[in-house]
Design a protein around this motif. Structure first.
Motif, PDB file in Angstrom:
ATOM      1  N   HIS A 107      20.703 -11.982  53.367  1.00 26.05           N
ATOM      2  CA  HIS A 107      19.817 -12.222  52.260  1.00 26.05           C
ATOM      3  C   HIS A 107      19.674 -10.712  51.332  1.00 26.05           C
ATOM      4  CE1 HIS A 107      18.294 -15.814  54.218  1.00 26.05           C
ATOM      5  NE2 HIS A 107      18.112 -15.125  55.321  1.00 26.05           N
ATOM      6  N   LEU A 108      20.535 -10.172  51.237  1.00 26.05           N
ATOM      7  CA  LEU A 108      20.691  -9.059  50.417  1.00 26.05           C
ATOM      8  C   LEU A 108      20.453  -9.245  49.118  1.00 26.05           C
ATOM      9  CD1 LEU A 108      21.886  -5.908  50.366  1.00 26.05           C
ATOM     10  CD2 LEU A 108      24.247  -7.090  49.447  1.00 26.05           C
ATOM     11  N   GLU A 109      20.369 -10.404  48.280  1.00 24.43           N
ATOM     12  CA  GLU A 109      19.816 -10.668  46.959  1.00 24.43           C
ATOM     13  C   GLU A 109      18.387 -10.603  47.114  1.00 24.43           C
ATOM     14  OE1 GLU A 109      19.838 -14.365  49.094  1.00 24.43           O
ATOM     15  OE2 GLU A 109      21.540 -13.035  48.852  1.00 24.43           O
ATOM     16  N   LYS A 110      17.698 -10.970  48.160  1.00 20.02           N
ATOM     17  CA  LYS A 110      16.128 -10.892  48.216  1.00 20.02           C
ATOM     18  C   LYS A 110      15.830  -9.679  48.389  1.00 20.02           C
ATOM     19  CE  LYS A 110      15.664 -15.754  49.943  1.00 20.02           C
ATOM     20  NZ  LYS A 110      15.250 -16.441  51.183  1.00 20.02           N
ATOM     21  N   ALA A 111      16.590  -8.879  49.233  1.00 22.21           N
ATOM     22  CA  ALA A 111      16.264  -7.286  49.537  1.00 22.21           C
ATOM     23  C   ALA A 111      16.308  -6.715  48.017  1.00 22.21           C
ATOM     24  CB  ALA A 111      16.999  -6.813  50.409  1.00 22.21           C
ATOM     25  N   HIS A 112      17.451  -6.703  47.240  1.00 22.19           N
ATOM     26  CA  HIS A 112      17.467  -6.122  45.869  1.00 22.19           C
ATOM     27  C   HIS A 112      16.373  -6.793  45.121  1.00 22.19           C
ATOM     28  CE1 HIS A 112      21.164  -3.653  45.976  1.00 22.19           C
ATOM     29  NE2 HIS A 112      21.872  -4.345  46.770  1.00 22.19           N
ATOM     30  N   PHE A 113      16.025  -7.816  45.061  1.00 21.49           N
ATOM     31  CA  PHE A 113      15.079  -8.391  44.265  1.00 21.49           C
ATOM     32  C   PHE A 113      13.715  -7.829  44.583  1.00 21.49           C
ATOM     33  CE2 PHE A 113      12.073 -11.611  42.554  1.00 21.49           C
ATOM     34  CZ  PHE A 113      12.752 -11.976  41.401  1.00 21.49           C
ATOM     35  N   MET A 114      13.452  -7.448  45.954  1.00 21.27           N
ATOM     36  CA  MET A 114      11.946  -7.012  46.197  1.00 21.27           C
ATOM     37  C   MET A 114      11.939  -5.442  45.857  1.00 21.27           C
ATOM     38  SD  MET A 114      11.557  -8.291  50.089  1.00 21.27           S
ATOM     39  CE  MET A 114      11.814  -9.687  50.660  1.00 21.27           C
ATOM     40  N   LEU A 115      13.115  -4.631  46.051  1.00 21.29           N
ATOM     41  CA  LEU A 115      13.364  -3.346  45.423  1.00 21.29           C
ATOM     42  C   LEU A 115      13.109  -3.438  43.782  1.00 21.29           C
ATOM     43  CD1 LEU A 115      16.056  -1.542  47.395  1.00 21.29           C
ATOM     44  CD2 LEU A 115      13.774  -0.965  47.141  1.00 21.29           C
ATOM     45  N   GLU A 116      13.606  -4.291  43.132  1.00 25.42           N
ATOM     46  CA  GLU A 116      13.513  -4.425  41.962  1.00 25.42           C
ATOM     47  C   GLU A 116      12.085  -4.534  41.332  1.00 25.42           C
ATOM     48  OE1 GLU A 116      16.689  -7.019  40.655  1.00 25.42           O
ATOM     49  OE2 GLU A 116      18.125  -5.769  41.220  1.00 25.42           O
ATOM     50  N   GLU A 117      11.378  -5.368  41.982  1.00 29.94           N
ATOM     51  CA  GLU A 117       9.971  -5.640  41.907  1.00 29.94           C
ATOM     52  C   GLU A 117       9.381  -4.371  42.030  1.00 29.94           C
ATOM     53  OE1 GLU A 117       8.183  -8.337  40.660  1.00 29.94           O
ATOM     54  OE2 GLU A 117      10.383  -8.948  40.100  1.00 29.94           O
ATOM     55  N   MET A 118       9.829  -3.481  43.053  1.00 28.94           N
ATOM     56  CA  MET A 118       8.714  -2.221  43.347  1.00 28.94           C
ATOM     57  C   MET A 118       9.383  -1.265  42.312  1.00 28.94           C
ATOM     58  SD  MET A 118       9.019  -2.879  47.373  1.00 28.94           S
ATOM     59  CE  MET A 118       7.724  -1.476  47.663  1.00 28.94           C
ATOM     60  N   VAL A 119      10.477  -0.923  42.141  1.00 38.26           N
ATOM     61  CA  VAL A 119      11.098   0.441  41.480  1.00 38.26           C
ATOM     62  C   VAL A 119      11.557  -0.088  40.209  1.00 38.26           C
ATOM     63  CG1 VAL A 119      12.388   2.348  41.873  1.00 38.26           C
ATOM     64  CG2 VAL A 119      11.278   1.333  43.815  1.00 38.26           C
ATOM     65  N   MET A 120      11.406   0.468  39.063  1.00 34.93           N
ATOM     66  CA  MET A 120      12.003   0.408  37.709  1.00 34.93           C
ATOM     67  C   MET A 120      12.282   1.550  37.372  1.00 34.93           C
ATOM     68  SD  MET A 120      10.606  -1.762  34.320  1.00 34.93           S
ATOM     69  CE  MET A 120      10.551  -3.245  35.665  1.00 34.93           C
TER      70      MET A 120
END
Length: 143
Positions: A107-120
């Motif tokens: 679920h790499l896309e979900k892990a990246h999505f979580m990071l993108e929600e947390m860090v900008m």
């Protein structure tokens, strides 16, 4: 900008997730990851979780079989970054249920999505687990 990159690496040194917030060529990324991963994996449990490498300060933490490594500027607060790593793991735990290496791989896309929600752009912008996971849950309901 505080955070320069975030890496998730297994105990064998294989990168499972990499997110960069500054431009580096693929060769530079590969070399940097190799150097940092070798340096961090060689350290014992008794040593602190902060390493200086080149012009970065590396803050890392091991959870089960995964190492979470965050490269930051030298002025950044190490303890705040450790808290960020813990928040990231708790958020993934809440979504995946005791997150493991396979969850990240499948679920790499979900892990990246979580990071993108947390860090900008290298700055932590969201720390609420429910706000981070809300859009992912909406996407899952829609599909």
């Amino acid at each position: 900008m505080g955070i320069r990159f975030i890496l998730m690496v297994n105990k064998q040194g294989q990168t499972r997730l990499a997110q960069y917030y500054e431009y580096l060529t693929i060769e530079e990324r590969r070399a940097l990851e190799g150097e940092i991963v070798r340096k961090c994996l060689a350290r014992t449990e008794q040593q602190c979780s902060f390493v200086e490498h080149r012009n970065y300060k590396i803050v890392y933490r091991r959870y089960a079989s995964l190492f979470f490594l965050v490269g930051v500027d030298n002025e950044e607060n190490e303890l705040a970054i450790l808290e960020f790593i813990h928040l990231l793991v708790e958020t993934m735990d809440r979504h995946f249920g005791n997150v493991c290496e396979l969850d990240i791989m499948f679920h790499l896309e979900k892990a990246h999505f979580m990071l993108e929600e947390m860090v900008m752009n290298g700055c932590i912008v969201e720390t609420s687990k429910s706000n981070i996971l809300g859009p992912i849950q909406l996407l899952e309901k829609a599909s």
